[in-house]
Design a protein around this motif. Structure first.
Motif, PDB file in Angstrom:
ATOM      1  N   TYR A   1      24.958  18.058 -18.710  1.00  0.00           N
ATOM      2  CA  TYR A   1      26.165  17.823 -19.522  1.00  0.00           C
ATOM      3  C   TYR A   1      26.925  16.614 -18.986  1.00  0.00           C
ATOM      4  O   TYR A   1      27.305  15.714 -19.740  1.00  0.00           O
ATOM      5  CB  TYR A   1      27.051  19.068 -19.505  1.00  0.00           C
TER       6      TYR A   1
ATOM      7  N   THR B   1      25.072  13.193 -19.363  1.00  0.00           N
ATOM      8  CA  THR B   1      25.026  12.664 -20.732  1.00  0.00           C
ATOM      9  C   THR B   1      26.411  12.592 -21.374  1.00  0.00           C
ATOM     10  O   THR B   1      26.522  12.330 -22.569  1.00  0.00           O
ATOM     11  CB  THR B   1      24.127  13.542 -21.621  1.00  0.00           C
ATOM     12  N   ASP B   2      27.456  12.829 -20.584  1.00  0.00           N
ATOM     13  CA  ASP B   2      28.834  12.862 -21.098  1.00  0.00           C
ATOM     14  C   ASP B   2      28.973  13.865 -22.245  1.00  0.00           C
ATOM     15  O   ASP B   2      29.777  13.672 -23.151  1.00  0.00           O
ATOM     16  CB  ASP B   2      29.299  11.477 -21.550  1.00  0.00           C
TER      17      ASP B   2
ATOM     18  N   ASP C   1      27.036  14.361 -24.651  1.00  0.00           N
ATOM     19  CA  ASP C   1      26.451  13.889 -25.907  1.00  0.00           C
ATOM     20  C   ASP C   1      25.151  14.616 -26.228  1.00  0.00           C
ATOM     21  O   ASP C   1      24.487  15.157 -25.344  1.00  0.00           O
ATOM     22  CB  ASP C   1      26.152  12.389 -25.844  1.00  0.00           C
ATOM     23  N   ARG C   2      24.804  14.586 -27.504  1.00  0.00           N
ATOM     24  CA  ARG C   2      23.525  15.166 -27.946  1.00  0.00           C
ATOM     25  C   ARG C   2      22.445  14.104 -27.857  1.00  0.00           C
ATOM     26  O   ARG C   2      22.093  13.479 -28.853  1.00  0.00           O
ATOM     27  CB  ARG C   2      23.644  15.635 -29.390  1.00  0.00           C
ATOM     28  N   ARG C   3      21.969  13.891 -26.661  1.00  0.00           N
ATOM     29  CA  ARG C   3      20.888  12.923 -26.495  1.00  0.00           C
ATOM     30  C   ARG C   3      19.824  13.497 -25.575  1.00  0.00           C
ATOM     31  O   ARG C   3      20.092  14.353 -24.754  1.00  0.00           O
ATOM     32  CB  ARG C   3      21.413  11.602 -25.977  1.00  0.00           C
TER      33      ARG C   3
ATOM     34  N   ARG D   1      17.334  18.158 -23.690  1.00  0.00           N
ATOM     35  CA  ARG D   1      18.683  17.922 -24.181  1.00  0.00           C
ATOM     36  C   ARG D   1      19.383  19.266 -24.315  1.00  0.00           C
ATOM     37  O   ARG D   1      18.755  20.314 -24.447  1.00  0.00           O
ATOM     38  CB  ARG D   1      18.710  17.164 -25.491  1.00  0.00           C
TER      39      ARG D   1
ATOM     40  N   ARG E   1      26.257  23.170 -24.283  1.00  0.00           N
ATOM     41  CA  ARG E   1      27.524  22.438 -24.144  1.00  0.00           C
ATOM     42  C   ARG E   1      28.693  23.417 -24.074  1.00  0.00           C
ATOM     43  O   ARG E   1      29.613  23.241 -23.278  1.00  0.00           O
ATOM     44  CB  ARG E   1      27.689  21.448 -25.295  1.00  0.00           C
TER      45      ARG E   1
END
Length: 71
Positions: A17, A20-21, A23-25, A58, A64
């Motif tokens: 988390y 990737t800040d 993000d959904r990547r 991911r 998240r």
């Protein structure tokens, strides 16, 4: 009580988390993972916190949420 496998998976989800800040990547995995990390990925996938496509992972929305809202 959280067992060691669950704890490792939660720590991995949290690390992904922040890496990737949130993000959904997809995050490309190193080519050589130790057994603890491989197992943590499997547990996180089993719990619905992460998706795994072999060479990358991911977070899911549940992953998240785990980081931002806890249990």
């Amino acid at each position: 009580m959280v067992d060691q496998n669950d704890r490792s998976a939660r720590l991995l989800v949290r690390a992904l988390y922040y890496a990737t800040d949130g993000d959904r990547r997809w995050w490309l995995l190193p080519t050589e993972l130790n057994d603890l990390t491989k197992h943590a990925i499997a547990v996180a996938v089993d719990r619905g916190w992460m998706l795994d496509r072999g060479d990358s992972v991911r977070l899911t929305e549940a992953g998240r949420d785990l980081v931002t809202h806890g249990d």
